[in-house]
Motif scaffolding. Structure first.
Motif, PDB file in Angstrom:
ATOM      1  N   PHE A   1       0.835  -1.203   0.000  1.00  0.00           N
ATOM      2  CA  PHE A   1       0.000   0.000   0.000  1.00  0.00           C
ATOM      3  C   PHE A   1       0.871   1.255   0.000  1.00  0.00           C
ATOM      4  N   LYS A   2       1.896   1.284   0.830  1.00  0.00           N
ATOM      5  CA  LYS A   2       2.770   2.466   0.899  1.00  0.00           C
ATOM      6  C   LYS A   2       3.441   2.738  -0.446  1.00  0.00           C
ATOM      7  N   ILE A   3       3.815   1.685  -1.139  1.00  0.00           N
ATOM      8  CA  ILE A   3       4.419   1.830  -2.469  1.00  0.00           C
ATOM      9  C   ILE A   3       3.400   2.421  -3.439  1.00  0.00           C
ATOM     10  N   LEU A   4       2.202   1.869  -3.437  1.00  0.00           N
ATOM     11  CA  LEU A   4       1.152   2.373  -4.324  1.00  0.00           C
ATOM     12  C   LEU A   4       0.797   3.815  -3.996  1.00  0.00           C
ATOM     13  N   PHE A   5       0.734   4.128  -2.714  1.00  0.00           N
ATOM     14  CA  PHE A   5       0.424   5.490  -2.286  1.00  0.00           C
ATOM     15  C   PHE A   5       1.497   6.468  -2.751  1.00  0.00           C
ATOM     16  N   GLU A   6       2.762   6.100  -2.550  1.00  0.00           N
ATOM     17  CA  GLU A   6       3.860   6.974  -2.973  1.00  0.00           C
ATOM     18  C   GLU A   6       3.815   7.201  -4.488  1.00  0.00           C
ATOM     19  N   ALA A   7       3.519   6.149  -5.233  1.00  0.00           N
ATOM     20  CA  ALA A   7       3.426   6.286  -6.690  1.00  0.00           C
ATOM     21  C   ALA A   7       2.273   7.216  -7.067  1.00  0.00           C
ATOM     22  N   GLU A   8       1.138   7.078  -6.398  1.00  0.00           N
ATOM     23  CA  GLU A   8      -0.015   7.954  -6.670  1.00  0.00           C
ATOM     24  C   GLU A   8       0.316   9.401  -6.308  1.00  0.00           C
ATOM     25  N   LEU A   9       0.917   9.587  -5.163  1.00  0.00           N
ATOM     26  CA  LEU A   9       1.224  10.915  -4.656  1.00  0.00           C
ATOM     27  C   LEU A   9       2.183  11.669  -5.572  1.00  0.00           C
ATOM     28  N   ASN A  10       3.169  10.952  -6.084  1.00  0.00           N
ATOM     29  CA  ASN A  10       4.207  11.577  -6.906  1.00  0.00           C
ATOM     30  C   ASN A  10       3.998  11.373  -8.402  1.00  0.00           C
ATOM     31  N   ASP A  11       2.857  10.770  -8.774  1.00  0.00           N
ATOM     32  CA  ASP A  11       2.575  10.460 -10.167  1.00  0.00           C
ATOM     33  C   ASP A  11       3.780   9.754 -10.800  1.00  0.00           C
ATOM     34  N   ALA A  12       4.246   8.729 -10.090  1.00  0.00           N
ATOM     35  CA  ALA A  12       5.456   8.002 -10.487  1.00  0.00           C
ATOM     36  C   ALA A  12       5.115   6.567 -10.879  1.00  0.00           C
ATOM     37  N   SER A  13       6.061   5.905 -11.473  1.00  0.00           N
ATOM     38  CA  SER A  13       5.921   4.505 -11.844  1.00  0.00           C
ATOM     39  C   SER A  13       5.898   3.635 -10.582  1.00  0.00           C
ATOM     40  N   ILE A  14       4.897   2.764 -10.500  1.00  0.00           N
ATOM     41  CA  ILE A  14       4.787   1.864  -9.348  1.00  0.00           C
ATOM     42  C   ILE A  14       6.010   0.961  -9.269  1.00  0.00           C
ATOM     43  N   ALA A  15       6.468   0.473 -10.410  1.00  0.00           N
ATOM     44  CA  ALA A  15       7.626  -0.423 -10.439  1.00  0.00           C
ATOM     45  C   ALA A  15       8.881   0.278  -9.925  1.00  0.00           C
ATOM     46  N   GLU A  16       9.089   1.528 -10.340  1.00  0.00           N
ATOM     47  CA  GLU A  16      10.265   2.273  -9.876  1.00  0.00           C
ATOM     48  C   GLU A  16      10.195   2.558  -8.385  1.00  0.00           C
ATOM     49  N   VAL A  17       9.023   2.946  -7.909  1.00  0.00           N
ATOM     50  CA  VAL A  17       8.864   3.211  -6.466  1.00  0.00           C
ATOM     51  C   VAL A  17       9.106   1.928  -5.689  1.00  0.00           C
ATOM     52  N   SER A  18       8.565   0.817  -6.163  1.00  0.00           N
ATOM     53  CA  SER A  18       8.742  -0.468  -5.488  1.00  0.00           C
ATOM     54  C   SER A  18      10.214  -0.835  -5.392  1.00  0.00           C
ATOM     55  N   GLU A  19      10.916  -0.712  -6.494  1.00  0.00           N
ATOM     56  CA  GLU A  19      12.344  -1.042  -6.517  1.00  0.00           C
ATOM     57  C   GLU A  19      13.118  -0.167  -5.526  1.00  0.00           C
ATOM     58  N   ARG A  20      12.799   1.118  -5.511  1.00  0.00           N
ATOM     59  CA  ARG A  20      13.478   2.058  -4.623  1.00  0.00           C
ATOM     60  C   ARG A  20      13.180   1.733  -3.154  1.00  0.00           C
ATOM     61  N   VAL A  21      11.932   1.466  -2.833  1.00  0.00           N
ATOM     62  CA  VAL A  21      11.540   1.180  -1.453  1.00  0.00           C
ATOM     63  C   VAL A  21      12.192  -0.109  -0.966  1.00  0.00           C
ATOM     64  N   ILE A  22      12.144  -1.128  -1.784  1.00  0.00           N
ATOM     65  CA  ILE A  22      12.732  -2.414  -1.378  1.00  0.00           C
ATOM     66  C   ILE A  22      14.239  -2.298  -1.225  1.00  0.00           C
ATOM     67  N   SER A  23      14.893  -1.567  -2.124  1.00  0.00           N
ATOM     68  CA  SER A  23      16.355  -1.432  -2.044  1.00  0.00           C
ATOM     69  C   SER A  23      16.793  -0.580  -0.858  1.00  0.00           C
ATOM     70  N   ARG A  24      15.943   0.360  -0.409  1.00  0.00           N
ATOM     71  CA  ARG A  24      16.291   1.186   0.764  1.00  0.00           C
ATOM     72  C   ARG A  24      16.391   0.339   2.015  1.00  0.00           C
ATOM     73  N   GLY A  25      15.600  -0.715   2.088  1.00  0.00           N
ATOM     74  CA  GLY A  25      15.666  -1.617   3.224  1.00  0.00           C
ATOM     75  C   GLY A  25      15.196  -1.023   4.538  1.00  0.00           C
TER      76      GLY A  25
END
Length: 132
Positions: free
Chosen positions: A11-35
């Motif tokens: 949900f947080k990934i989807l929310f961030e993508a919606e909020l920033n009008d960004a790619s869900i895949a890119e946000v997901s990759e960034r969030v997971i890699s941040r750890g």
């Protein structure tokens, strides 16, 4: 890590993508890699599978939601509600998960992150999708 926590992270990934009008895949990759949150392999697999599915089925999900939201459209609702509805609709339509579990988890996230009446709105829309 439980599936419930993995759902919240998705949900947080989807929310961030919606909020920033960004790619869900890119946000997901960034969030997971941040750890920031330690994710098990199963949780990462769950998130990656759902991100891929939501991206692939985006048009169908949005079409379904727009047709089931009386007097509303996706561009008129908040980012929290939009992210949760896309998540819930994807899971109801394309995953083999009990409807009660999906609705309960999405509604609980709406209670935690949404406005006072978000959970009622989301529950109503998801109920229409289940009936369809």
């Amino acid at each position: 890590m439980s599936r419930k926590i993995a759902r919240e992270e998705l949900f947080k990934i989807l929310f961030e993508a919606e909020l920033n009008d960004a790619s869900i895949a890119e946000v997901s990759e960034r969030v997971i890699s941040r750890g920031e949150v330690e994710l098990s392999k199963n949780s990462k697999d769950f998130i990656e599978k759902y991100v891929k599915g939501i991206v692939e089925k985006k048009d169908e999900i949005e079409e379904t939601l727009n047709s089931e939201m009386t007097n509303w459209s996706l561009d008129r609702i908040g980012n929290v509600e939009r992210a949760l509805l896309k998540f819930g609709t994807y899971e109801l339509m394309f995953e083999d998960m009990g409807h009660e579990i999906v609705v309960n988890e999405i509604v609980e996230l709406a209670k935690k992150y949404g406005d006072e009446k978000s959970h009622e709105f989301i529950n109503g829309v998801l109920a229409k999708i289940i009936k369809k």
